[in-house]
Design a protein around this motif. Structure first.
Motif, PDB file in Angstrom:
ATOM      1  N   LEU A   1      -5.609   9.415   5.141  1.00 42.13           N
ATOM      2  CA  LEU A   1      -6.048   8.621   6.290  1.00 42.13           C
ATOM      3  C   LEU A   1      -6.336   7.184   5.876  1.00 42.13           C
ATOM      4  O   LEU A   1      -5.940   6.237   6.558  1.00 42.13           O
ATOM      5  CB  LEU A   1      -7.293   9.252   6.917  1.00 42.13           C
ATOM      6  CG  LEU A   1      -7.807   8.591   8.191  1.00 42.13           C
ATOM      7  CD1 LEU A   1      -6.757   8.647   9.293  1.00 42.13           C
ATOM      8  CD2 LEU A   1      -9.089   9.281   8.662  1.00 42.13           C
ATOM      9  N   ARG A   2      -6.996   7.032   4.733  1.00 46.38           N
ATOM     10  CA  ARG A   2      -7.342   5.678   4.282  1.00 46.38           C
ATOM     11  C   ARG A   2      -6.100   4.876   3.974  1.00 46.38           C
ATOM     12  O   ARG A   2      -6.002   3.693   4.326  1.00 46.38           O
ATOM     13  CB  ARG A   2      -8.247   5.748   3.033  1.00 46.38           C
ATOM     14  CG  ARG A   2      -8.843   4.405   2.672  1.00 46.38           C
ATOM     15  CD  ARG A   2      -9.859   3.972   3.728  1.00 46.38           C
ATOM     16  NE  ARG A   2     -10.254   2.578   3.551  1.00 46.38           N
ATOM     17  CZ  ARG A   2      -9.751   1.564   4.244  1.00 46.38           C
ATOM     18  NH1 ARG A   2      -8.834   1.769   5.162  1.00 46.38           N
ATOM     19  NH2 ARG A   2     -10.179   0.337   4.038  1.00 46.38           N
ATOM     20  N   PHE A   3      -5.114   5.495   3.320  1.00 45.66           N
ATOM     21  CA  PHE A   3      -3.894   4.762   3.005  1.00 45.66           C
ATOM     22  C   PHE A   3      -3.064   4.494   4.256  1.00 45.66           C
ATOM     23  O   PHE A   3      -2.418   3.450   4.347  1.00 45.66           O
ATOM     24  CB  PHE A   3      -3.075   5.493   1.941  1.00 45.66           C
ATOM     25  CG  PHE A   3      -3.310   4.960   0.556  1.00 45.66           C
ATOM     26  CD1 PHE A   3      -2.745   3.766   0.138  1.00 45.66           C
ATOM     27  CD2 PHE A   3      -4.141   5.625  -0.329  1.00 45.66           C
ATOM     28  CE1 PHE A   3      -2.986   3.258  -1.126  1.00 45.66           C
ATOM     29  CE2 PHE A   3      -4.389   5.125  -1.594  1.00 45.66           C
ATOM     30  CZ  PHE A   3      -3.811   3.943  -2.000  1.00 45.66           C
ATOM     31  N   GLU A   4      -3.089   5.413   5.210  1.00 40.10           N
ATOM     32  CA  GLU A   4      -2.388   5.144   6.466  1.00 40.10           C
ATOM     33  C   GLU A   4      -2.984   3.923   7.165  1.00 40.10           C
ATOM     34  O   GLU A   4      -2.273   3.109   7.747  1.00 40.10           O
ATOM     35  CB  GLU A   4      -2.453   6.377   7.379  1.00 40.10           C
ATOM     36  CG  GLU A   4      -1.470   7.458   6.950  1.00 40.10           C
ATOM     37  CD  GLU A   4      -1.326   8.556   7.988  1.00 40.10           C
ATOM     38  OE1 GLU A   4      -1.826   8.385   9.115  1.00 40.10           O
ATOM     39  OE2 GLU A   4      -0.715   9.583   7.669  1.00 40.10           O
ATOM     40  N   GLU A   5      -4.316   3.796   7.093  1.00 38.19           N
ATOM     41  CA  GLU A   5      -4.980   2.623   7.685  1.00 38.19           C
ATOM     42  C   GLU A   5      -4.562   1.345   6.954  1.00 38.19           C
ATOM     43  O   GLU A   5      -4.288   0.314   7.575  1.00 38.19           O
ATOM     44  CB  GLU A   5      -6.500   2.795   7.610  1.00 38.19           C
ATOM     45  CG  GLU A   5      -7.042   3.857   8.553  1.00 38.19           C
ATOM     46  CD  GLU A   5      -8.499   4.194   8.268  1.00 38.19           C
ATOM     47  OE1 GLU A   5      -9.043   3.678   7.259  1.00 38.19           O
ATOM     48  OE2 GLU A   5      -9.094   4.976   9.037  1.00 38.19           O
TER      49      GLU A   5
ATOM     50  N   PRO B   1       0.817  -1.226   0.000  1.00 37.73           N
ATOM     51  CA  PRO B   1       0.000   0.000   0.000  1.00 37.73           C
ATOM     52  C   PRO B   1       0.846   1.270   0.000  1.00 37.73           C
ATOM     53  O   PRO B   1       0.507   2.244  -0.674  1.00 37.73           O
ATOM     54  CB  PRO B   1      -0.811  -0.121   1.294  1.00 37.73           C
ATOM     55  CG  PRO B   1      -0.865  -1.572   1.595  1.00 37.73           C
ATOM     56  CD  PRO B   1       0.418  -2.154   1.083  1.00 37.73           C
ATOM     57  N   GLN B   2       1.980   1.264   0.756  1.00 36.27           N
ATOM     58  CA  GLN B   2       2.811   2.465   0.811  1.00 36.27           C
ATOM     59  C   GLN B   2       3.432   2.784  -0.551  1.00 36.27           C
ATOM     60  O   GLN B   2       3.636   3.960  -0.887  1.00 36.27           O
ATOM     61  CB  GLN B   2       3.896   2.349   1.890  1.00 36.27           C
ATOM     62  CG  GLN B   2       4.675   1.057   1.915  1.00 36.27           C
ATOM     63  CD  GLN B   2       4.093   0.033   2.864  1.00 36.27           C
ATOM     64  OE1 GLN B   2       2.920  -0.273   2.783  1.00 36.27           O
ATOM     65  NE2 GLN B   2       4.913  -0.498   3.760  1.00 36.27           N
ATOM     66  N   ASP B   3       3.722   1.744  -1.347  1.00 35.49           N
ATOM     67  CA  ASP B   3       4.275   1.972  -2.687  1.00 35.49           C
ATOM     68  C   ASP B   3       3.220   2.575  -3.618  1.00 35.49           C
ATOM     69  O   ASP B   3       3.503   3.479  -4.406  1.00 35.49           O
ATOM     70  CB  ASP B   3       4.798   0.658  -3.289  1.00 35.49           C
ATOM     71  CG  ASP B   3       5.943   0.069  -2.476  1.00 35.49           C
ATOM     72  OD1 ASP B   3       6.620   0.847  -1.782  1.00 35.49           O
ATOM     73  OD2 ASP B   3       6.146  -1.151  -2.522  1.00 35.49           O
ATOM     74  N   VAL B   4       1.993   2.052  -3.521  1.00 34.02           N
ATOM     75  CA  VAL B   4       0.899   2.573  -4.347  1.00 34.02           C
ATOM     76  C   VAL B   4       0.614   4.028  -3.976  1.00 34.02           C
ATOM     77  O   VAL B   4       0.424   4.884  -4.845  1.00 34.02           O
ATOM     78  CB  VAL B   4      -0.377   1.715  -4.169  1.00 34.02           C
ATOM     79  CG1 VAL B   4      -1.517   2.271  -5.017  1.00 34.02           C
ATOM     80  CG2 VAL B   4      -0.109   0.267  -4.556  1.00 34.02           C
ATOM     81  N   PHE B   5       0.610   4.310  -2.669  1.00 28.62           N
ATOM     82  CA  PHE B   5       0.342   5.669  -2.205  1.00 28.62           C
ATOM     83  C   PHE B   5       1.423   6.633  -2.704  1.00 28.62           C
ATOM     84  O   PHE B   5       1.123   7.764  -3.105  1.00 28.62           O
ATOM     85  CB  PHE B   5       0.259   5.685  -0.682  1.00 28.62           C
ATOM     86  CG  PHE B   5      -0.220   6.991  -0.094  1.00 28.62           C
ATOM     87  CD1 PHE B   5      -1.218   7.720  -0.721  1.00 28.62           C
ATOM     88  CD2 PHE B   5       0.334   7.489   1.075  1.00 28.62           C
ATOM     89  CE1 PHE B   5      -1.672   8.924  -0.184  1.00 28.62           C
ATOM     90  CE2 PHE B   5      -0.104   8.681   1.623  1.00 28.62           C
ATOM     91  CZ  PHE B   5      -1.114   9.407   0.987  1.00 28.62           C
ATOM     92  N   ALA B   6       2.677   6.186  -2.682  1.00 29.56           N
ATOM     93  CA  ALA B   6       3.777   7.031  -3.183  1.00 29.56           C
ATOM     94  C   ALA B   6       3.568   7.374  -4.657  1.00 29.56           C
ATOM     95  O   ALA B   6       3.826   8.503  -5.092  1.00 29.56           O
ATOM     96  CB  ALA B   6       5.111   6.315  -2.980  1.00 29.56           C
ATOM     97  N   LEU B   7       3.077   6.423  -5.437  1.00 29.30           N
ATOM     98  CA  LEU B   7       2.793   6.674  -6.857  1.00 29.30           C
ATOM     99  C   LEU B   7       1.646   7.661  -7.015  1.00 29.30           C
ATOM    100  O   LEU B   7       1.702   8.590  -7.836  1.00 29.30           O
ATOM    101  CB  LEU B   7       2.445   5.358  -7.566  1.00 29.30           C
ATOM    102  CG  LEU B   7       3.582   4.377  -7.814  1.00 29.30           C
ATOM    103  CD1 LEU B   7       3.030   3.052  -8.330  1.00 29.30           C
ATOM    104  CD2 LEU B   7       4.561   4.943  -8.828  1.00 29.30           C
ATOM    105  N   ILE B   8       0.584   7.459  -6.233  1.00 32.39           N
ATOM    106  CA  ILE B   8      -0.590   8.328  -6.328  1.00 32.39           C
ATOM    107  C   ILE B   8      -0.219   9.772  -5.985  1.00 32.39           C
ATOM    108  O   ILE B   8      -0.699  10.721  -6.609  1.00 32.39           O
ATOM    109  CB  ILE B   8      -1.713   7.819  -5.400  1.00 32.39           C
ATOM    110  CG1 ILE B   8      -2.288   6.505  -5.946  1.00 32.39           C
ATOM    111  CG2 ILE B   8      -2.836   8.846  -5.272  1.00 32.39           C
ATOM    112  CD1 ILE B   8      -3.248   5.809  -5.020  1.00 32.39           C
ATOM    113  N   LYS B   9       0.673   9.944  -5.001  1.00 34.84           N
ATOM    114  CA  LYS B   9       1.055  11.293  -4.574  1.00 34.84           C
ATOM    115  C   LYS B   9       1.802  12.064  -5.659  1.00 34.84           C
ATOM    116  O   LYS B   9       1.950  13.287  -5.568  1.00 34.84           O
ATOM    117  CB  LYS B   9       1.915  11.210  -3.297  1.00 34.84           C
ATOM    118  CG  LYS B   9       1.088  10.954  -2.046  1.00 34.84           C
ATOM    119  CD  LYS B   9       1.964  10.640  -0.845  1.00 34.84           C
ATOM    120  CE  LYS B   9       2.682  11.850  -0.309  1.00 34.84           C
ATOM    121  NZ  LYS B   9       3.416  11.535   0.944  1.00 34.84           N
ATOM    122  N   LEU B  10       2.265  11.355  -6.693  1.00 38.48           N
ATOM    123  CA  LEU B  10       2.928  12.046  -7.806  1.00 38.48           C
ATOM    124  C   LEU B  10       1.937  12.923  -8.575  1.00 38.48           C
ATOM    125  O   LEU B  10       2.323  13.909  -9.181  1.00 38.48           O
ATOM    126  CB  LEU B  10       3.574  11.033  -8.759  1.00 38.48           C
ATOM    127  CG  LEU B  10       4.755  10.235  -8.203  1.00 38.48           C
ATOM    128  CD1 LEU B  10       5.193   9.185  -9.202  1.00 38.48           C
ATOM    129  CD2 LEU B  10       5.916  11.157  -7.860  1.00 38.48           C
TER     130      LEU B  10
END
Length: 698
Positions: free
Chosen positions: A34-38, A8-17
């Motif tokens: 918040l959802r990705f932190e969960e 999930p942290q890798d996907v979130f890093a991509l989305i934040k781009l």
């Protein structure tokens, strides 16, 4: 498909781009951060459970799949994915493919091809029993990989280990897991090829002897989270740390090792069993090595049978090239060196990833290549080639090792099963398995003791129920089919897309009627649904949102799959006027339709980065505008990548270095970059909002 296979942290890093977490245009969730932190927390809990061995593999797989499904639902607005099943299920797509002459090949079920051990049968049996006996307390112990398990007083070292390596229990368990992994790894290398096995034996003997050298000559046991431990003689210069002069002379070298992450535990703190078990492992591995290679390199029955089989396959269908996969580069190198003078063979592993080799593979194995050459019949490769290459001039995948991971087989088949140009109507998968001489003559062809032991050692518990070769074949076929089904499952929106395409083609007037429905239209359904309340569809700029509430105080965002299931209706369903309960719920949804839950508690790394920014702002007023924007991007938008946050935390804020640090910061994180994020956030906030349609569900 890639996001389903990432953390999930890798996907979130991509989305934040391309998404600002607290101003996200993804309307499938109220708060992206918040959802990705969960999800990240959930994933880490699963990882902890896996490392501690508290859950079986089926439970872990189920939990990981649940997280993957949640990620899929979150990112569905910009996830473009069409499986072959999707393309066949949507009539317009299917007809388009037919018009282009694109037909998918049929992938046949995996077949077992067998090799015999010939004169080495007893040696294979003996070796397997030595390294992986049924009683795990016997055989190879893996002492070198778990020194912490031999501490006399673990309580004494708990704080020390936690400080050096993190959670003490987790680190201790990871060492036990590593010892178990290395035992299985040795079996897999043994099954893969005699050469790979020889290389592993040499490495494991040497690394265990290095640890023994440290124990005997330095009175220390080095522990290192990853990497290689240097030979003690390199550090001591063939002396002994047990003498005071040498100890004083080498202190600087020891400090250098500590800086690199090595931790040294005095041998007196370790149980005497550590040295005994270490010597047992060394003697066992040396005994195995001497049995196999004491009189030179033995004749390889697996290689011999492989050569015979591939020659037969090529003779039967000379145009059908073959891709041979091995998990290990050592095996791929060995096959190439042994066969290059007798077969037209090419090799590719991570070490061979040159432009020239890629060009050769493209011209030899890619049917879409403008220039086609025909100098090779066989490509031997590791999984370094299982992504990013088209190999559709090959019609056969040959798994030289027992394929313990069905998903990897799917990826391998994907290299020859390409959509752009069909070469073969049928594609074949062969799995290479051992059998015993004379087994075919038995009345009922049972799995031989040796084959059973080897497969079970590689694959684990699931195979213990297998008794016959037919069951073994079925086991691998079913594993492959299950993995293929998961990789090619029908997308949730297929039925809606197919319906829309059919309406466009056959009843375009229906679309016109839909367009004529006035905005903010509202109706009450007459067919009951799973939920009772109000559902609203709205737009802000180009972004849509679905929200549902069953009371004025309780509204939630829905993803497209959930919302369309609720909106779905049969043509004959009659609408009704909304009830008196509708208005209060509708107004509460309307007021909060595009409100975002922007605030999320910052993590420690973010808080520490903000402290540095605040310190710089206070002490460097000339750069206040830049630093305020930087703070806003970190605190208000949560949009700064972790690498930049780490860079901020590591800045030198000493008075003599502070100006230099700000110059470096501005170079690495330009003001224009920060302004672009702030500008995007403002433009998202300023977009107009519209409610399209609302329904009261009963």
């Amino acid at each position: 498909a890639t996001p389903y296979n990432n953390k999930p942290q890798d996907v979130f890093a991509l989305i934040k781009l391309f998404q600002i977490p607290t101003r996200s245009t993804l309307q499938t969730v109220d708060n992206l951060s918040l959802r990705f932190e969960e999800l990240i927390k959930e994933y880490k809990e699963i990882e902890r459970g896996r490392k501690k061995g508290k859950k079986d593999q089926k439970t872990l797989d189920r939990e990981i799949k649940a997280i993957a499904t949640k990620i899929r639902n979150l990112i569905s607005p910009f996830m473009i994915r069409r499986s072959r099943i999707d393309l066949q299920s949507i009539e317009a797509y299917r007809k388009d493919l037919e018009a282009q002459g694109i037909i998918f090949p049929e992938v046949k079920d995996p077949e077992l091809l067998e090799y015999e051990f010939d004169d080495l049968t007893e040696l294979y049996k003996w070796t397997l029993n030595k390294i992986a006996p049924e009683d795990e307390k016997k055989g190879f112990i893996g002492t070198r990989y778990k020194p912490v398990a031999y501490l006399k007083n673990i309580d004494k070292y708990k704080k020390f280990i936690t400080k050096q390596f993190g959670d003490e229990r987790l680190f201790r368990q990871s060492q036990l897991n590593m010892a178990s992994f290395m035992r299985r790894h040795l079996v897999r290398r043994f099954e893969s090829s005699i050469k790979a096995f020889q290389i592993s034996l040499d490495i494991m003997i040497k690394s265990s002897e290095i640890i023994l050298g440290w124990f005997d000559k330095a009175g220390l046991v080095p522990i290192f989270k990853k990497g290689n431990i240097p030979d003690v003689d390199q550090v001591l210069g063939n002396g002994s740390l047990l003498s005071d002069e040498v100890k004083e002379y080498n202190e600087a070298q020891f400090e250098e090792l500590r800086q690199k992450g090595y931790v040294f535990i005095p041998a007196k703190e370790i149980s005497v069993n550590f040295r005994k078990d270490l010597i047992k492992d060394i003697e066992l591995l040396k005994e195995i090595r001497d049995k196999w290679f004491g009189n030179g390199f033995p004749e390889d029955p697996k290689l011999k049978h492989f050569e015979k089989i591939v020659k037969e396959l090529l003779q039967k269908d000379p145009k059908r090239k073959i891709v041979v996969f091995s998990e290990f580069a050592d095996t791929a190198n060995y096959l190439y060196e042994e066969l290059k003078d007798r077969l037209r063979i090419f090799k590719y592993s991570a070490a061979d990833a040159t432009k020239e080799n890629k060009r050769i593979i493209h011209e030899e194995f890619d049917a879409s290549s403008k220039k086609r050459t025909n100098n090779y019949d066989i490509l031997i490769a590791t999984d370094a080639i299982s992504e990013g290459f088209n190999l559709n001039r090959a019609g056969t995948i040959f798994n030289y090792d027992i394929p313990y991971n069905p998903t990897r087989v799917i990826q391998r088949v994907g290299r020859i099963n390409r959509i752009n140009k069909k070469v073969f109507d049928e594609l074949y998968i062969y799995n290479f398995f051992p059998t015993e001489t004379g087994e075919a003559e038995t009345r009922i062809k049972q799995i031989s003791t040796l084959k059973f032991a080897m497969i079970n050692a590689v694959l684990g518990e699931d195979t213990k129920i297998l008794t016959s070769d037919e069951e073994l074949k079925s086991y691998f076929v079913e594993r492959y089919k299950k993995a293929f089904k998961e990789s090619e499952e029908k997308s949730w929106d297929v039925e809606y897309r197919d319906l829309l395409e059919r309406i466009k083609a056959t009843k375009p007037e229906l679309l016109e009627k839909a367009r004529e429905i006035p905005k903010r239209a509202r109706i009450r359904r007459t067919t009951s649904k799973d939920k009772k309340g109000v559902i609203v569809f709205g737009k802000k700029g180009n972004n849509h949102i679905f929200k549902f509430a069953n009371s004025p105080e309780n509204s939630v965002a829905l993803n497209g799959e959930e919302a369309l299931e609720l909106f779905k209706a049969l043509p004959l369903e009659e609408p009704q006027a909304v009830s008196t309960d509708f208005e209060n719920i509708y107004q509460s949804i309307k007021e909060s339709l595009f409100l975002r839950k922007n605030r999320v508690p910052m993590n420690r790394g973010e808080r520490d980065a903000v402290k540095v920014i605040d310190y710089l702002k206070e002490n460097c007023p000339a750069h206040r505008d830049y630093l305020e924007d930087l703070r806003k991007v970190v605190v208000d938008y949560r949009a700064l990548p972790e690498a930049y946050e780490k860079l901020i935390r590591n800045l030198d804020t000493n008075d003599t270095k502070i100006i230099e640090s700000i110059k470096f910061l501005k170079k690495e994180i330009p003001h224009e970059y920060l302004e672009s994020i702030i500008s995007r956030a403002n433009s998202i906030s300023e977009q107009s909002e519209t409610i399209i349609i609302s329904e009261e569900l009963i």
